[in-house]
Structure formats: structure tokens, C-alpha cells
Design a protein around this motif. Structure first.
Motif, PDB file in Angstrom:
ATOM      1  N   UNK A  23       0.823  -1.205   0.000  1.00 50.90           N
ATOM      2  CA  UNK A  23       0.000   0.000   0.000  1.00 50.90           C
ATOM      3  C   UNK A  23       0.856   1.254   0.000  1.00 50.90           C
ATOM      4  N   UNK A  24       0.267   2.319  -0.534  1.00 50.32           N
ATOM      5  CA  UNK A  24       0.852   3.658  -0.498  1.00 50.32           C
ATOM      6  C   UNK A  24      -0.281   4.640  -0.269  1.00 50.32           C
ATOM      7  N   UNK A  25       0.047   5.758   0.331  1.00 51.89           N
ATOM      8  CA  UNK A  25      -0.954   6.793   0.572  1.00 51.89           C
ATOM      9  C   UNK A  25      -0.532   8.068  -0.142  1.00 51.89           C
ATOM     10  N   UNK A  26      -1.522   8.727  -0.726  1.00 48.35           N
ATOM     11  CA  UNK A  26      -1.285   9.961  -1.477  1.00 48.35           C
ATOM     12  C   UNK A  26      -2.300  11.017  -1.064  1.00 48.35           C
ATOM     13  N   UNK A  27      -1.847  12.258  -1.031  1.00 53.25           N
ATOM     14  CA  UNK A  27      -2.775  13.376  -0.899  1.00 53.25           C
ATOM     15  C   UNK A  27      -3.122  13.801  -2.316  1.00 53.25           C
ATOM     16  N   UNK A  28      -4.381  13.662  -2.671  1.00 54.68           N
ATOM     17  CA  UNK A  28      -4.787  13.964  -4.031  1.00 54.68           C
ATOM     18  C   UNK A  28      -5.108  15.444  -4.212  1.00 54.68           C
ATOM     19  N   UNK A  29      -5.946  15.987  -3.347  1.00 57.73           N
ATOM     20  CA  UNK A  29      -6.318  17.392  -3.478  1.00 57.73           C
ATOM     21  C   UNK A  29      -7.022  17.870  -2.224  1.00 57.73           C
ATOM     22  N   UNK A  30      -7.313  19.149  -2.202  1.00 56.30           N
ATOM     23  CA  UNK A  30      -8.068  19.783  -1.120  1.00 56.30           C
ATOM     24  C   UNK A  30      -9.372  20.267  -1.735  1.00 56.30           C
ATOM     25  N   UNK A  41      -3.742   3.495  -2.005  1.00 58.62           N
ATOM     26  CA  UNK A  41      -3.710   2.651  -3.192  1.00 58.62           C
ATOM     27  C   UNK A  41      -3.017   1.349  -2.819  1.00 58.62           C
ATOM     28  N   UNK A  42      -3.692   0.242  -3.121  1.00 61.08           N
ATOM     29  CA  UNK A  42      -3.128  -1.084  -2.888  1.00 61.08           C
ATOM     30  C   UNK A  42      -2.685  -1.639  -4.230  1.00 61.08           C
ATOM     31  N   UNK A  43      -1.429  -2.054  -4.295  1.00 59.36           N
ATOM     32  CA  UNK A  43      -0.838  -2.581  -5.520  1.00 59.36           C
ATOM     33  C   UNK A  43      -0.652  -4.083  -5.410  1.00 59.36           C
ATOM     34  N   UNK A  44      -0.955  -4.784  -6.487  1.00 58.83           N
ATOM     35  CA  UNK A  44      -0.683  -6.210  -6.600  1.00 58.83           C
ATOM     36  C   UNK A  44       0.723  -6.338  -7.180  1.00 58.83           C
ATOM     37  N   UNK A  51      -4.602  -2.746  -7.403  1.00 59.15           N
ATOM     38  CA  UNK A  51      -5.610  -3.707  -6.976  1.00 59.15           C
ATOM     39  C   UNK A  51      -6.825  -3.013  -6.380  1.00 59.15           C
ATOM     40  N   UNK A  52      -6.590  -1.943  -5.632  1.00 58.82           N
ATOM     41  CA  UNK A  52      -7.684  -1.259  -4.937  1.00 58.82           C
ATOM     42  C   UNK A  52      -7.316   0.198  -4.691  1.00 58.82           C
ATOM     43  N   UNK A  70     -13.969  -7.384  -5.987  1.00 56.08           N
ATOM     44  CA  UNK A  70     -14.900  -8.339  -5.408  1.00 56.08           C
ATOM     45  C   UNK A  70     -15.647  -7.871  -4.185  1.00 56.08           C
ATOM     46  N   UNK A  71     -15.402  -6.654  -3.721  1.00 59.72           N
ATOM     47  CA  UNK A  71     -16.020  -6.153  -2.494  1.00 59.72           C
ATOM     48  C   UNK A  71     -16.856  -4.921  -2.802  1.00 59.72           C
ATOM     49  N   UNK A  72     -18.054  -4.860  -2.240  1.00 61.09           N
ATOM     50  CA  UNK A  72     -18.906  -3.685  -2.380  1.00 61.09           C
ATOM     51  C   UNK A  72     -19.118  -3.077  -1.004  1.00 61.09           C
ATOM     52  N   UNK A  73     -18.661  -1.856  -0.847  1.00 63.95           N
ATOM     53  CA  UNK A  73     -18.753  -1.163   0.446  1.00 63.95           C
ATOM     54  C   UNK A  73     -20.060  -0.389   0.544  1.00 63.95           C
ATOM     55  N   UNK A  74     -20.627  -0.363   1.750  1.00 64.50           N
ATOM     56  CA  UNK A  74     -21.769   0.497   2.037  1.00 64.50           C
ATOM     57  C   UNK A  74     -21.226   1.853   2.446  1.00 64.50           C
ATOM     58  N   UNK A  75     -21.679   2.909   1.796  1.00 64.92           N
ATOM     59  CA  UNK A  75     -21.192   4.256   2.091  1.00 64.92           C
ATOM     60  C   UNK A  75     -22.264   5.048   2.813  1.00 64.92           C
ATOM     61  N   UNK A  76     -21.917   6.009   3.630  1.00 60.26           N
ATOM     62  CA  UNK A  76     -20.567   6.346   4.071  1.00 60.26           C
ATOM     63  C   UNK A  76     -20.107   5.407   5.186  1.00 60.26           C
ATOM     64  N   UNK A  77     -18.810   5.320   5.312  1.00 58.33           N
ATOM     65  CA  UNK A  77     -18.209   4.463   6.328  1.00 58.33           C
ATOM     66  C   UNK A  77     -16.903   5.122   6.769  1.00 58.33           C
ATOM     67  N   UNK A  78     -16.466   4.791   7.953  1.00 55.88           N
ATOM     68  CA  UNK A  78     -15.211   5.310   8.486  1.00 55.88           C
ATOM     69  C   UNK A  78     -14.088   4.372   8.047  1.00 55.88           C
ATOM     70  N   UNK A  79     -12.917   4.903   7.816  1.00 58.15           N
ATOM     71  CA  UNK A  79     -11.789   4.151   7.272  1.00 58.15           C
ATOM     72  C   UNK A  79     -11.442   2.924   8.108  1.00 58.15           C
TER      73      UNK A  79
END
Length: 97
Positions: A23-30, A41-44, A51-52, A70-79
Motif C-alpha cells: 500500500x501507499x498513501x497519497x494526498x490527491x487534493x483539497x 492505493x493497494x498494488x498487486x 488492486x484497490x 470483489x467487495x462492495x462497500x456500504x457508504x458512508x463508512x469510516x476508514x
């Protein structure tokens, strides 16, 4: 941004279950309200592909979007809750195979 220690441990646990993930984390925008929006971002590493992707607010850890194979999340949810759900999902996938 410094992620809470719990989130780091959950990411490590998730990658420990599906061993080819990194995994890696990025700040995309404000956004217009001044809230930072980050991506995990999860990389295979076996397929050398993404991957995700999980998008969330840095201040509240509220998940805005989750794309996980393969996973469907119910939104909103906490990390933290989402990561726990993904760990459970991966453990179930491992048992089924």
C-alpha cells in the motif's frame, strides 16, 4: 498527514493476508471547504497493477469511495471500519479457496 496507528496496523494486517499487496498513501487534493482528500492505493506486486483504491477525508477518516476487487462497500463508512471489513472479506476469501 500522519495516519492513526490503528489504520497503519490494519493496512499491514490486510497486506499480510493477501501477501502480494503493498500500500501507499497519497494526498490527491483539497476540496472547496479546505478538507484534504487522500487515497490509499493497494498494488498487486505479482501482476504489477493497482488492486484497490480507497479515497477518504484526512480529518474525519470518512471514506468517500472504495474500489476493491470483489467487495462492495456500504457508504458512508469510516476508514477503520472499512479496513476491518476488508480484512474479514479477505479471510473469508482465503477460507473459500
Amino acid at each position: 498527514m500522519v495516519l492513526p496507528e490503528t489504520v497503519i496496523h490494519l493496512l499491514i494486517k490486510l497486506c499480510g493476508i493477501r501477501k502480494q499487496l503493498r500500500w501507499q498513501i497519497y494526498c490527491n487534493y483539497v476540496d472547496a471547504a479546505g478538507r484534504s482528500i487522500f487515497h490509499i492505493v493497494l498494488y498487486d506486486t505479482e501482476r504489477n497493477s493497482q488492486f484497490a483504491k480507497i479515497t477518504f477525508y484526512a480529518d474525519s477518516l470518512e471514506v468517500l469511495q472504495c474500489h476493491y476487487a470483489g467487495y462492495k462497500a456500504d457508504m458512508p463508512v469510516e476508514l477503520t471500519d472499512l479496513l476491518l471489513d476488508l480484512i474479514y472479506f479477505e479471510m473469508e476469501q482465503a477460507r473459500a479457496s
